[in-house]
Design an enzyme around this catalytic site. Structure first.
Site, PDB file in Angstrom:
ATOM      1  N   HIS A 111     -42.267  35.048 -55.891  1.00  0.00           N
ATOM      2  CA  HIS A 111     -41.315  34.036 -55.404  1.00  0.00           C
ATOM      3  C   HIS A 111     -40.874  33.256 -56.626  1.00  0.00           C
ATOM      4  O   HIS A 111     -41.709  32.622 -57.290  1.00  0.00           O
ATOM      5  CB  HIS A 111     -41.980  33.093 -54.410  1.00  0.00           C
ATOM      6  CG  HIS A 111     -42.549  33.799 -53.218  1.00  0.00           C
ATOM      7  ND1 HIS A 111     -41.870  33.902 -52.038  1.00  0.00           N
ATOM      8  CD2 HIS A 111     -43.724  34.459 -53.046  1.00  0.00           C
ATOM      9  CE1 HIS A 111     -42.606  34.587 -51.174  1.00  0.00           C
ATOM     10  NE2 HIS A 111     -43.740  34.945 -51.748  1.00  0.00           N
ATOM     11  N   HIS A 161     -43.544  41.400 -55.776  1.00  0.00           N
ATOM     12  CA  HIS A 161     -43.819  40.243 -54.896  1.00  0.00           C
ATOM     13  C   HIS A 161     -44.024  39.016 -55.774  1.00  0.00           C
ATOM     14  O   HIS A 161     -45.127  38.700 -56.204  1.00  0.00           O
ATOM     15  CB  HIS A 161     -45.067  40.551 -54.041  1.00  0.00           C
ATOM     16  CG  HIS A 161     -45.369  39.499 -53.016  1.00  0.00           C
ATOM     17  ND1 HIS A 161     -46.129  39.764 -51.892  1.00  0.00           N
ATOM     18  CD2 HIS A 161     -45.048  38.189 -52.932  1.00  0.00           C
ATOM     19  CE1 HIS A 161     -46.251  38.662 -51.169  1.00  0.00           C
ATOM     20  NE2 HIS A 161     -45.614  37.689 -51.787  1.00  0.00           N
ATOM     21  N   GLU A 191     -51.085  38.414 -44.076  1.00  0.00           N
ATOM     22  CA  GLU A 191     -51.672  37.600 -45.154  1.00  0.00           C
ATOM     23  C   GLU A 191     -52.725  36.712 -44.477  1.00  0.00           C
ATOM     24  O   GLU A 191     -53.920  36.899 -44.672  1.00  0.00           O
ATOM     25  CB  GLU A 191     -50.588  36.758 -45.834  1.00  0.00           C
ATOM     26  CG  GLU A 191     -51.117  35.829 -46.929  1.00  0.00           C
ATOM     27  CD  GLU A 191     -50.021  34.909 -47.514  1.00  0.00           C
ATOM     28  OE1 GLU A 191     -48.960  34.742 -46.892  1.00  0.00           O
ATOM     29  OE2 GLU A 191     -50.265  34.332 -48.612  1.00  0.00           O
ATOM     30  N   HIS A 223     -43.403  39.322 -45.222  1.00  0.00           N
ATOM     31  CA  HIS A 223     -44.812  38.955 -45.334  1.00  0.00           C
ATOM     32  C   HIS A 223     -45.456  39.199 -43.965  1.00  0.00           C
ATOM     33  O   HIS A 223     -44.924  38.744 -42.937  1.00  0.00           O
ATOM     34  CB  HIS A 223     -44.961  37.470 -45.678  1.00  0.00           C
ATOM     35  CG  HIS A 223     -44.665  37.134 -47.109  1.00  0.00           C
ATOM     36  ND1 HIS A 223     -43.521  37.501 -47.749  1.00  0.00           N
ATOM     37  CD2 HIS A 223     -45.404  36.438 -48.025  1.00  0.00           C
ATOM     38  CE1 HIS A 223     -43.558  37.045 -49.003  1.00  0.00           C
ATOM     39  NE2 HIS A 223     -44.682  36.393 -49.196  1.00  0.00           N
ATOM     40  N   ASP A 239     -47.183  36.785 -56.751  1.00  0.00           N
ATOM     41  CA  ASP A 239     -46.839  35.878 -55.658  1.00  0.00           C
ATOM     42  C   ASP A 239     -46.219  34.579 -56.187  1.00  0.00           C
ATOM     43  O   ASP A 239     -44.994  34.456 -56.197  1.00  0.00           O
ATOM     44  CB  ASP A 239     -48.066  35.611 -54.769  1.00  0.00           C
ATOM     45  CG  ASP A 239     -47.714  35.213 -53.342  1.00  0.00           C
ATOM     46  OD1 ASP A 239     -46.518  35.253 -52.983  1.00  0.00           O
ATOM     47  OD2 ASP A 239     -48.637  34.879 -52.565  1.00  0.00           O
ATOM     48  N   ASP A 240     -47.057  33.610 -56.575  1.00  0.00           N
ATOM     49  CA  ASP A 240     -46.581  32.303 -57.077  1.00  0.00           C
ATOM     50  C   ASP A 240     -47.389  31.971 -58.331  1.00  0.00           C
ATOM     51  O   ASP A 240     -48.303  31.139 -58.285  1.00  0.00           O
ATOM     52  CB  ASP A 240     -46.783  31.236 -55.996  1.00  0.00           C
ATOM     53  CG  ASP A 240     -46.015  31.570 -54.733  1.00  0.00           C
ATOM     54  OD1 ASP A 240     -44.784  31.392 -54.725  1.00  0.00           O
ATOM     55  OD2 ASP A 240     -46.648  32.042 -53.768  1.00  0.00           O
TER      56      ASP A 240
HETATM   57  N1  ADE Z   1     -47.951  33.625 -50.301  1.00  0.00           N
HETATM   58  C1  ADE Z   1     -46.914  33.208 -49.581  1.00  0.00           C
HETATM   59  N2  ADE Z   1     -46.911  33.431 -48.252  1.00  0.00           N
HETATM   60  C2  ADE Z   1     -45.888  33.006 -47.496  1.00  0.00           C
HETATM   61  N3  ADE Z   1     -44.840  32.345 -47.984  1.00  0.00           N
HETATM   62  C3  ADE Z   1     -44.797  32.110 -49.306  1.00  0.00           C
HETATM   63  N4  ADE Z   1     -43.885  31.471 -50.051  1.00  0.00           N
HETATM   64  C4  ADE Z   1     -44.311  31.491 -51.314  1.00  0.00           C
HETATM   65  N5  ADE Z   1     -45.495  32.101 -51.401  1.00  0.00           N
HETATM   66  C5  ADE Z   1     -45.822  32.510 -50.148  1.00  0.00           C
HETATM   67 ZN    ZN Z   2     -45.488  35.784 -51.080  1.00  0.00          ZN
END
Ligand code: ADE
Ligand code: ZN
Length: 337
Positions: free
Chosen positions: A20, A18, A197, A194, A275-276
């Site tokens: 992005h 996971h 969350e 997703h 994630d990011d």
């Molecule tokens: N945590 C996240 N939740 C939903 N969309 C995303 N796009 C990038 N990170 C995300």
């Molecule tokens: Zn994500």
């Protein structure tokens, strides 16, 4: 945490499921690409941009994340971003990664689909880390837009293994994308979304029963529903959990409140992911160490998380087994009870 557990976690073989790729764009690279492409940014410096990374929820993050991605124009930009992530992954002992990308963020600005996919894919081919791609549909846009995006990507069908669903969750339930996911299933694409969350357990049910996903991204809110938690455990349905993201986006107040240990104790195939990473304070090992620092996790949990990361992957059964054998060999040197 004991220094030896720390180094065991850092050095263990692992997969990341996971991430992005647009969320791996570091402020320094955003500024370098802005300069290279003649794009002007609403921030004076790298420091000013980084200072804006104080989020109160998912949407406040997404607004900045989409703005950051606006510097990506040429195939080489997508290549450089992806190559930088893969170098970080390699340093974290990531052996395999399944990378999300958001084509609509780029095609909406006039960047051709070929530019996006070819740049990211070429960097994956040039890396020693095994890497595959998952095309994500933006759920704040319409299903028709997702269908058009799928059609535009089909000439590059050999360059991605599956599709996902991301962006603003609440108000955009999985049901909105039933038709496009059904089409993707017919095409033999792997399916993830997703769910849970910020959204409620009902969104996780819908991801399973309407979209027929094979993994839930995040999914941390499943624990609010006992029947759902039991079902996820019985089905061996993996959750790709992102600890630092959950703290930065205020899903949990702090890491001590994170439910990763409860998810593992409930018998779920929970995995840890970044994630990011450029926005949330760290790559995969930093996510693992942050969780191990704040929660009563030990050697057995490290072993479980390393195994889960490969079990939950879309690798072939033979490749999974090879990685699981490597995990077993790695942990054989330590005292697992
Ligand atoms: N945590 C996240 N939740 C939903 N969309 C995303 N796009 C990038 N990170 C995300
Ligand atoms: Zn994500």
């Amino acid at each position: 945490m004991h220094t030896s557990l720390r180094s065991i976690v850092q050095n263990m073989p692992k997969a990341e499921l996971h991430i992005h790729i647009e969320g791996s764009l570091e402020p320094e690279l955003i500024f370098a690409l802005a300069e290279r492409n003649g794009v002007s940014l609403p921030y004076a410096s790298v420091e000013a941009l980084r200072a804006a990374y104080a989020f109160k929820d998912l949407q406040s993050f997404l607004d900045i994340y989409y703005a950051g991605a606006s510097v990506l124009l040429q195939e080489q930009d997508f290549y450089d971003m992806t190559a930088a992530y893969l170098r970080r992954a390699e340093a974290d002992h990531v052996r395999h990664t399944e990378i999300f990308f958001d084509p609509q963020t780029h095609t909406a600005r006039g960047v051709p689909m070929a530019t996006v996919i070819n740049g990211i894919h070429r960097a994956c081919q040039d890396s020693p880390v095994s890497a595959t791609l998952i095309l994500c549909f933006l759920r704040h846009l319409s299903e028709d837009d997702a269908i058009a995006t799928l059609e535009a990507a089909l000439p590059y069908r050999d360059k991605f293994i599956g599709v996902g669903l991301d962006s603003s969750e609440v108000g955009n339930p999985p049901e909105k994308f039933a038709r496009v996911f059904s089409r993707c299933k017919d095409l033999g694409l792997r399916l993830v979304a997703h769910a849970g969350e910020e959204g409620p357990p009902a969104y996780i049910y819908a991801a399973l029963d309407v979209l027929h996903v094979e993994r839930i991204d995040h999914g941390v809110r499943c624990l609010e529903d006992h029947a759902l938690t039991r079902r996820l455990a019985e089905e061996g349905m993996p959750l790709t959990v992102c600890p630092l993201s959950n703290i930065k986006l205020c899903v949990f107040r702090d890491m001590k409140q994170h439910n990763l240990l409860q998810l593992l104790d409930a018998g779920l195939v929970a995995t840890v992911n970044s994630d990011d990473p450029a926005y949330f304070g760290g790559y995969l090992n930093e996510n693992l160490l942050a969780a191990f620092d704040s929660l009563p996790l030990g050697l057995q949990h490290a072993y479980q998380l390393a195994r889960n990361s490969f079990v939950a992957s879309f690798l072939s059964e033979a490749d999974k087994q090879k990685h699981l054998d490597d995990v077993d060999a790695y942990f054989a040197a330590f005292n697992l009870t």
